[in-house]
Design a protein around this motif. Structure first.
Motif, short mmCIF file in Angstrom:
data_model
loop_
_atom_site.label_atom_id
_atom_site.label_comp_id
_atom_site.label_asym_id
_atom_site.label_seq_id
_atom_site.Cartn_x
_atom_site.Cartn_y
_atom_site.Cartn_z
N THR A 158 -11.29 -3.50 5.83
CA THR A 158 -11.12 -2.19 5.20
C THR A 158 -9.68 -2.05 4.74
OG1 THR A 158 -12.79 -1.25 6.68
CG2 THR A 158 -11.39 0.29 5.49
N ILE A 159 -9.51 -1.72 3.48
CA ILE A 159 -8.17 -1.54 2.91
C ILE A 159 -7.81 -0.07 3.04
CG2 ILE A 159 -6.76 -1.74 0.83
CD1 ILE A 159 -8.63 -4.05 -0.03
N ASN A 160 -6.78 0.22 3.81
CA ASN A 160 -6.48 1.61 4.17
C ASN A 160 -5.79 2.41 3.08
OD1 ASN A 160 -7.62 1.26 6.66
ND2 ASN A 160 -5.70 1.04 7.77
N ASP A 161 -4.94 1.77 2.27
CA ASP A 161 -4.17 2.52 1.29
C ASP A 161 -3.45 1.56 0.36
OD1 ASP A 161 -1.78 1.64 2.66
OD2 ASP A 161 -2.08 3.25 4.09
N TYR A 162 -2.89 2.11 -0.72
CA TYR A 162 -2.07 1.31 -1.63
C TYR A 162 -1.12 2.23 -2.41
CZ TYR A 162 -6.18 2.62 -4.51
OH TYR A 162 -7.22 3.29 -5.12
N PRO A 163 -0.35 3.05 -1.72
CA PRO A 163 0.42 4.11 -2.39
C PRO A 163 1.56 3.62 -3.26
CG PRO A 163 1.01 4.01 -0.08
CD PRO A 163 -0.17 3.10 -0.25
#
Length: 320
Positions: A158-163
């Motif tokens: 699962t990729i949590n974020d990429y801000p």
């Protein structure tokens, strides 16, 4: 060790009603507002209020708003999410790419079931929330973790974020730059992010810091000076304090201070939806015009090739 050939990527967006009608909106809101990640009031107190007062009142009004932004092919969020999955598939030809919704259809757990039934041995779940929040991303993770109890042999990433992921920041900056090349540059650029209760942030949710980091990275990519841009939060619900500054009153203050040409972008949203199209593009524009200022809304990345390339970079960074 799994290969790309037995990997399925699942893009997960928030969800949408299946039609711009009060019954469809009611079904959707009942699921969405029953998620304790979204509304943390104990169910014994919340459900009678939700089903007895909020849903009857809000469903018809929300359906009228959805009708204003509905596309011939369906809900903007659904249309653009499906299109983005197709665009991402062209960037990841060795993997299968599907899309799912956290609320409504196609349901995430069902899509995960289907991927495994079709031969996937590894799933990469990518919530379409660039900035992590317990109110959004964590709710997707809840579904994934429940699903894994039944499918322990399947690897799930699962990729949590990429801000501040470089390709994503560049894609957003390029979309704004292209808009300005076509339509001219404003006096001020405002980034409007979906709000969350201040209480949630006080409990350690990293969302406000990640929104700030995203806005700063995009502004830097555009070469903007601090006085050329600002950020705020939209879509408050209920009476408690939410993240500030609130976007619409902040825009009013700018207009009343003499700023007459403002552009608004919403980089917390992967695809355009009710909140960007009805609340911002229509609503904010109207109330700013009443104050003598003109506002233009710069669309989300939606199903653009640049968005697909950025998300391919996000996936590849985690795929190993």
């Amino acid at each position: 060790m799994h290969t790309q050939a037995d990997t399925t990527v699942i893009l997960v967006n928030l969800g949408t009603p299946e039609a711009p009608t009060a019954p469809a909106v009611r079904r959707y809101l009942a699921q969405f507002l029953s998620d304790q990640r979204v509304v943390s009031i104990p169910p014994l107190l919340w459900q009678p209020l939700l089903r007895g007062i909020i849903l009857p009142l809000r469903s018809r009004k929300s359906a009228e708003k959805y009708a204003q932004v509905w596309l011939p092919e369906g809900s903007p969020l659904a249309v653009y999410t499906a299109g983005l999955a197709r665009a991402l598939a062209t960037q990841l030809p060795q993997m299968r790419v599907l899309h799912a919704m956290r609320y409504g259809q196609p349901a995430l757990a069902t899509v995960m079931d289907q991927a495994v039934a079709d031969g996937a041995r590894r799933l990469i779940v990518l919530p379409l929330y660039p900035q992590y929040s317990t109110t959004t991303t964590a709710s997707v993770i809840d579904v994934v973790q429940q699903w894994r109890l039944r499918h322990q042999a399947t690897e799930v990433i699962t990729i949590n974020d990429y801000p501040v992921q470089r390709e994503w920041v560049e894609a957003v900056a390029d979309s704004i730059r292209s808009y300005w090349q076509a339509h001219g540059q404003p006096e001020k650029l405002v980034f409007s992010f979906h709000g969350i209760p201040q209480r949630v942030a006080n409990n350690g949710d990293p969302y406000p810091q990640q929104c700030q980091a995203s806005a700063q990275a995009i502004a830097d990519a555009l070469g903007l000076a601090p006085e050329q841009w600002a950020m705020g939060f939209q879509s408050r619900f209920g009476k408690e304090k939410w993240l500030q500054p609130y976007a619409e009153p902040m825009l009013w203050e700018m207009a009343e201070a003499g700023v007459k040409r403002i552009d608004v972008a919403c980089p917390g949203f992967a695809t355009d939806c009710l909140e960007t199209l009805e609340e911002v593009a229509m609503g904010f524009t109207e109330t700013l015009a009443e104050r003598g200022a003109s506002m233009r809304y710069i669309p989300c990345l939606n199903d653009s090739p640049a968005h697909a390339r950025a998300l391919a970079a996000v996936v590849n960074a985690h795929a190993g």
